[in-house]
Design an enzyme around this catalytic site. Structure first.
Site, PDB file in Angstrom:
ATOM      1  N   PRO A 177      63.025  60.355 -19.449  1.00 16.58           N
ATOM      2  CG  PRO A 177      62.313  61.672 -21.249  1.00 16.58           C
ATOM      3  CD  PRO A 177      63.163  60.488 -20.900  1.00 16.58           C
TER       4      PRO A 177
ATOM      5  CG  ASP B  56      53.467  51.582 -21.283  1.00 15.02           C
ATOM      6  OD1 ASP B  56      53.062  51.379 -22.445  1.00 15.02           O
ATOM      7  OD2 ASP B  56      53.531  52.710 -20.778  1.00 15.02           O
TER       8      ASP B  56
ATOM      9  N   GLY C  71      56.894  60.691 -17.776  1.00 16.16           N
ATOM     10  CA  GLY C  71      55.658  61.163 -18.401  1.00 16.16           C
ATOM     11  C   GLY C  71      55.792  61.677 -19.815  1.00 16.16           C
ATOM     12  CB  SER C  72      58.231  62.117 -22.214  1.00 13.56           C
ATOM     13  OG  SER C  72      58.377  63.307 -21.494  1.00 13.56           O
TER      14      SER C  72
ATOM     15  N   GLY D  37      57.384  54.936 -21.334  1.00 14.09           N
ATOM     16  CA  GLY D  37      57.102  53.811 -20.427  1.00 14.09           C
ATOM     17  C   GLY D  37      57.936  53.847 -19.163  1.00 14.09           C
ATOM     18  CB  SER D  38      59.537  56.642 -17.284  1.00 13.64           C
ATOM     19  OG  SER D  38      58.380  57.418 -17.133  1.00 13.64           O
ATOM     20  CB  SER D  39      55.202  54.631 -14.634  1.00 11.85           C
ATOM     21  OG  SER D  39      54.414  54.397 -15.756  1.00 11.85           O
ATOM     22  CB  ALA D  40      56.175  49.996 -17.399  1.00 13.25           C
TER      23      ALA D  40
HETATM   24  C1  MEV Z   1      50.548  54.519 -22.685  1.00  9.80           C
HETATM   25  O1  MEV Z   1      51.900  54.216 -22.966  1.00  9.80           O
HETATM   26  C2  MEV Z   1      49.627  53.822 -23.627  1.00  9.80           C
HETATM   27  C3  MEV Z   1      48.136  54.020 -23.386  1.00  9.80           C
HETATM   28  O2  MEV Z   1      47.476  53.263 -24.399  1.00  9.80           O
HETATM   29  C4  MEV Z   1      47.703  53.555 -22.008  1.00  9.80           C
HETATM   30  C5  MEV Z   1      47.787  52.039 -21.830  1.00  9.80           C
HETATM   31  O3  MEV Z   1      47.798  51.298 -22.793  1.00  9.80           O
HETATM   32  O4  MEV Z   1      47.780  51.608 -20.665  1.00  9.80           O
HETATM   33  C6  MEV Z   1      47.735  55.469 -23.561  1.00  9.80           C
END
Ligand code: MEV
Length: 291
Positions: free
Chosen positions: A80, A131, A82-83, A86-89
């Site tokens: 999903p 990520d 934004g949950s 790490g979906s964007s990576a």
């Molecule tokens: C996001 O998965 C983790 C955060 O620490 C942001 C980041 O490390 O880039 C919130």
């Protein structure tokens, strides 16, 4: 080449989110679920996707490789958006890797990490790189900003439950900005909270290496994330109930305030008890094995 395919996993942060942006360590593990991208020919540029790419990662990754013509991308996601997974990576890495192969210019892992981090800036603003590290290199990793990536082994296999506290309304970028604002207005207090989170990553690595119980460290990390102001009411209530029963729980990822806070990482040394509790509650969950 007719078709090129890539699959990259999502990740779960065992500790250290937010603190990792300020140079403190984090522990992260890749998971079995991920994003698959297939690249093939077409006249023009076409994207067929079941993933909600609000940040524009597909566009950015395609442009980085100059692959905007005569290409069709198909994106299939098990994550999903934004949950906290790490979906964007995973999306950035999968598009870059598949497109690189398709264009006859395969990308090394180190280069893929750098390009995925470039794409991450759209979603995060000021990403730590944790990520992309989990997604590109995989496994269980002790990470520090500036690309300290140490794979380590656990004494035994640890099972975690990752429970959904609801989709956050805010983006990761918004949540990182909330902490940044507090860091500017209350530098001493927030600095102490972040530093204690960093210490927890250090201690949790040792506990994992020695096969010790993890509940107390996970709970302390969870409480510190609440102190940072990145955990919403629903996730706090769920956490309080779980902690009163002896379970370990923390949000995993950037968190969220107005809606849900994304995924929550939960553990217990008797995993059957946790499983029975979560099932009775009817909460949405996945099981993740680490180590
Ligand atoms: C996001 O998965 C983790 C955060 O620490 C942001 C980041 O490390 O880039 C919130």
């Amino acid at each position: 080449m007719l078709l090129a395919k890539s699959f990259f996993p999502g990740k779960v942060l065992l500790s250290g989110e937010h603190a990792v942006v300020y140079g403190f360590p984090a522990l992260v593990s890749s998971i079995d679920l991920g994003i698959r991208v297939t690249v093939g020919p077409c006249s023009g540029f076409e994207v067929e996707s079941d993933f909600n790419d609000e940040a524009g990662i597909i566009d950015k990754a395609t442009k980085l490789l100059g692959g905007e013509s005569n290409v069709k991308l198909r994106v299939e996601s098990e994550l999903p958006s934004g949950s906290g997974f790490g979906s964007s990576a995973a999306l950035g890495a999968a598009v870059l890797d598949a497109l690189g192969k398709y264009l006859g210019k395969p990308i090394s892992n180190d280069k893929l990490y750098d390009l995925t981090l470039e794409c991450e800036k759209l979603a995060h603003g000021n990403p730590s790189g944790v990520d992309p590290a989990a997604v590109v290199y995989g496994g269980l990793i002790y990470f520090r900003k500036g690309k300290v990536i140490e794979r380590f082994k656990t004494n035994k296999r640890n099972t975690f439950f990752v429970i959904n506290s609801g989709k956050p309304i805010e983006s990761t970028k918004d949540m990182v900005a909330i902490v940044d604002k507090r860091m500017k207005s209350e530098p001493e207090y927030i600095g102490r909270v972040l530093s204690e989170i960093g210490q927890i990553s250090f201690d949790l690595r040792k506990a994992l290496e020695n096969g010790e119980d993890l509940e107390d460290l996970i709970n302390r990390n969870g409480e510190l994330l609440e102190d940072l102001g990145v955990v919403g009411e629903r996730a706090m209530l769920m956490s309080r109930e779980m902690r009163s029963l002896g379970f370990g729980v923390k949000i995993t990822g950037a968190g969220g305030l107005r809606g849900g806070s994304g995924m929550m990482l939960c553990c217990h040394h008797e995993i059957g008890k946790l499983e029975a509790f979560v099932k009775e509650k009817g909460w949405e969950y996945i099981k993740v094995n680490v180590g």
